[in-house]
Write a protein that holds these residues in place. Structure first.
Motif, PDB file in Angstrom:
ATOM      1  N   ARG A  28      47.852  36.817  33.181  1.00  0.00           N
ATOM      2  CA  ARG A  28      48.852  37.322  34.145  1.00  0.00           C
ATOM      3  C   ARG A  28      48.234  38.367  35.069  1.00  0.00           C
ATOM      4  O   ARG A  28      48.496  38.375  36.263  1.00  0.00           O
ATOM      5  CB  ARG A  28      50.046  37.904  33.408  1.00  0.00           C
ATOM      6  N   THR A  33      49.574  34.606  37.063  1.00  0.00           N
ATOM      7  CA  THR A  33      50.401  33.490  36.620  1.00  0.00           C
ATOM      8  C   THR A  33      50.492  33.476  35.106  1.00  0.00           C
ATOM      9  O   THR A  33      49.616  34.007  34.425  1.00  0.00           O
ATOM     10  CB  THR A  33      49.848  32.144  37.145  1.00  0.00           C
ATOM     11  N   ASP A  34      51.548  32.874  34.603  1.00  0.00           N
ATOM     12  CA  ASP A  34      51.745  32.752  33.163  1.00  0.00           C
ATOM     13  C   ASP A  34      51.127  31.432  32.716  1.00  0.00           C
ATOM     14  O   ASP A  34      51.605  30.365  33.088  1.00  0.00           O
ATOM     15  CB  ASP A  34      53.239  32.772  32.855  1.00  0.00           C
ATOM     16  N   GLN A  37      53.189  28.564  31.448  1.00  0.00           N
ATOM     17  CA  GLN A  37      54.077  27.887  32.387  1.00  0.00           C
ATOM     18  C   GLN A  37      53.314  27.155  33.490  1.00  0.00           C
ATOM     19  O   GLN A  37      53.922  26.512  34.337  1.00  0.00           O
ATOM     20  CB  GLN A  37      55.034  28.904  33.033  1.00  0.00           C
ATOM     21  N   ASP A  38      51.997  27.277  33.509  1.00  0.00           N
ATOM     22  CA  ASP A  38      51.177  26.698  34.584  1.00  0.00           C
ATOM     23  C   ASP A  38      50.285  25.592  34.017  1.00  0.00           C
ATOM     24  O   ASP A  38      49.313  25.871  33.320  1.00  0.00           O
ATOM     25  CB  ASP A  38      50.323  27.790  35.216  1.00  0.00           C
ATOM     26  N   LYS A  59      41.509  34.186  42.262  1.00  0.00           N
ATOM     27  CA  LYS A  59      42.511  33.848  43.280  1.00  0.00           C
ATOM     28  C   LYS A  59      42.097  32.607  44.069  1.00  0.00           C
ATOM     29  O   LYS A  59      42.932  31.802  44.466  1.00  0.00           O
ATOM     30  CB  LYS A  59      42.746  35.021  44.237  1.00  0.00           C
ATOM     31  N   LEU A  62      42.785  29.339  42.028  1.00  0.00           N
ATOM     32  CA  LEU A  62      44.175  28.894  42.100  1.00  0.00           C
ATOM     33  C   LEU A  62      44.463  28.153  43.407  1.00  0.00           C
ATOM     34  O   LEU A  62      45.343  27.305  43.454  1.00  0.00           O
ATOM     35  CB  LEU A  62      45.124  30.080  41.940  1.00  0.00           C
TER      36      LEU A  62
END
Length: 77
Positions: A28, A33-34, A37-38, A59, A62
């Motif tokens: 995180r 991001t979690d 959940q990703d 970054k 992603l």
């Protein structure tokens, strides 16, 4: 007995050194991001993580395309 994990990049098996909570918290913080959940997130070993973040800072990773990620992971295998 130690908990083990398999690196998604090199497929090596390693002993976990962090708790799940610690790993999620770092993800995180670093990626924003979690990971639970990703679906684009994966568990990788320290060596592969260093190689990936050298080639693609978190970054940028992603923002990268799936083919760019697959090409990078292929180079690590």
């Amino acid at each position: 007995m130690a908990e083990l994990y398999t690196c998604a990049a090199c497929r090596g098996t390693f002993e976990k050194r962090w708790s799940e909570a610690e790993a999620i918290a770092e993800s995180r913080e670093v990626f924003g991001t979690d990971p639970t959940q990703d679906p684009t997130m994966a568990v990788v070993c320290d060596d592969c993580y260093k190689a990936m973040t050298t080639a693609f800072p978190p970054k940028e990773w992603l923002k990268s395309t799936e083919s760019e990620r697959e090409r990078l992971i292929g180079k690590l295998s």
